[in-house]
Design an enzyme around this catalytic site. Sequence first.
Site, PDB file in Angstrom:
ATOM      1  N   CYS A 231      76.075  99.492 -23.725  1.00  0.00           N
ATOM      2  CA  CYS A 231      74.663  99.677 -24.074  1.00  0.00           C
ATOM      3  C   CYS A 231      73.942 100.519 -23.023  1.00  0.00           C
ATOM      4  CB  CYS A 231      73.981  98.324 -24.261  1.00  0.00           C
ATOM      5  SG  CYS A 231      74.158  97.249 -22.843  1.00  0.00           S
ATOM      6  N   THR A 232      74.351 100.349 -21.762  1.00  0.00           N
ATOM      7  CA  THR A 232      73.759 101.165 -20.703  1.00  0.00           C
ATOM      8  C   THR A 232      74.138 102.624 -20.912  1.00  0.00           C
ATOM      9  OG1 THR A 232      74.047  99.321 -19.195  1.00  0.00           O
ATOM     10  CG2 THR A 232      73.589 101.442 -18.201  1.00  0.00           C
TER      11      THR A 232
END
Length: 457
Positions: A231-232
């Site tokens: 997600c980062t």
Amino acid sequence: MADVEEPEKKRRRIEELAQKMALDDANWDGRWNHVSKFLERAGPFTHPDFEPSTELLQFLLETCKILVIGAGGLGCELLKNLALSGFRDIHLVDMDTIDVSNLNRQFLFRPKDVGRPKAEVAAEFINRRIPGCNVIAHFKKIQDFDESFYQQFHIVVCGLDSIIARRWMNGMLMSLLTFEEGVLDPSSVIPLIDGGTEGFKGNARVILPGMTACIECTLELYPPQITYPMCTIASMPRLPEHCVEYVRLLQWPKENPFGDGVPLDGDDPKHIQWVFQRSRERAGEFSITGVTYRLTQGVVKRIIPAVASTNAVIAAACATEVFKIASSAYISLNNYLMFNDVDGLYTYTFEADRKENCPACSQVPQELQFAPSAKLQDVLNYLTKSATLQMKSPAITATLEGKNKTLYLQTISSIEERTRPNLCKTLKELGLTDGQELAVTDITSPQTLLFKLSLST
Ligand SMILES: [Zn+2]
């Protein structure tokens, strides 16, 4: 001035020496003087049970069979040290070919060798340079060989940069152990000497399978590979590395810049250039600085800096242990040596403990504790995330109603697709009950691991 040898005289002397060497079939006068000193007399550091003898040298020269895994930075050093110590029957396994960036430290290779298999070139070099030595090269993966191949060796030495390969090798030597009424047969033990380096840090260890701590007993010592949460990478990058990972993991497979299904090759400058450009664009969107060509290559190739001097120290320690074990003249390392010269120099030896329920060397059935409402995905996460297991892509099967059923398998895409829905099911929905056995296979071991499921609410 009388001490200086006349050139003509020197030439004759060298020629005579060379002739003598050739005549005496690689055992010229005094060749093993230095080795014999260790084997033919006792001393304050020799093993208490050691009996000096001339037969030991004959054993090293004629009988002892050594397997070296890896012909890279550590492997070149190891081969040279072992061959000069009198070991002659050496097999060498390496699956890599020579890259130009290896040449600064992998000293058995020359520019003309680039592209050729490391194992073959290293074996040729040693055999040419060290008379009587017979290194046999295997340009293969360790997984290409079975038990009967590994069984023929007295000692195995690993100079690897891959933890997976190390774990697999460890598992293979464990599978060779035989037990009689639960008691280990010592003749089935093949000692494993393992060296590892990372930059200015290194370690050497002696493993007597089934007797002393093995690789899996101390798995927690290996730091997990750096990975960034998806997600980062996908939505809120903060570091230049996040941007490179975004391009590597998401953009490359989507855009296939060099043709459908062409994998990203960290050694191809055109590929790195492409990733570098896209990573810089992505970094620009998020005002991140620091994306360089070098960093891009570092992230893509997961480069661990290689330091020639560390390799030399660790390989020397490993080769010494091989000599000690093969000759039984000296007490071997017990059992873990660490070396660090990042800041000054520090080295320390300690005895790593066996783990009572080690999945590789303990014979103790492994237990998996989950609630019946836990999903198969939770089990999978545990197998990969747990510091003591650290599996890569485990395949899980179970015997249900007398039938062998694959619950999840990642490595074959058609089976992955078929079994993926199982991941969201609970253990109860899958028909798994308390005490159910799960068989798990993974690339980190040649053996299937058996787990006993313990369901508690
Ligand atoms: Zn163990």
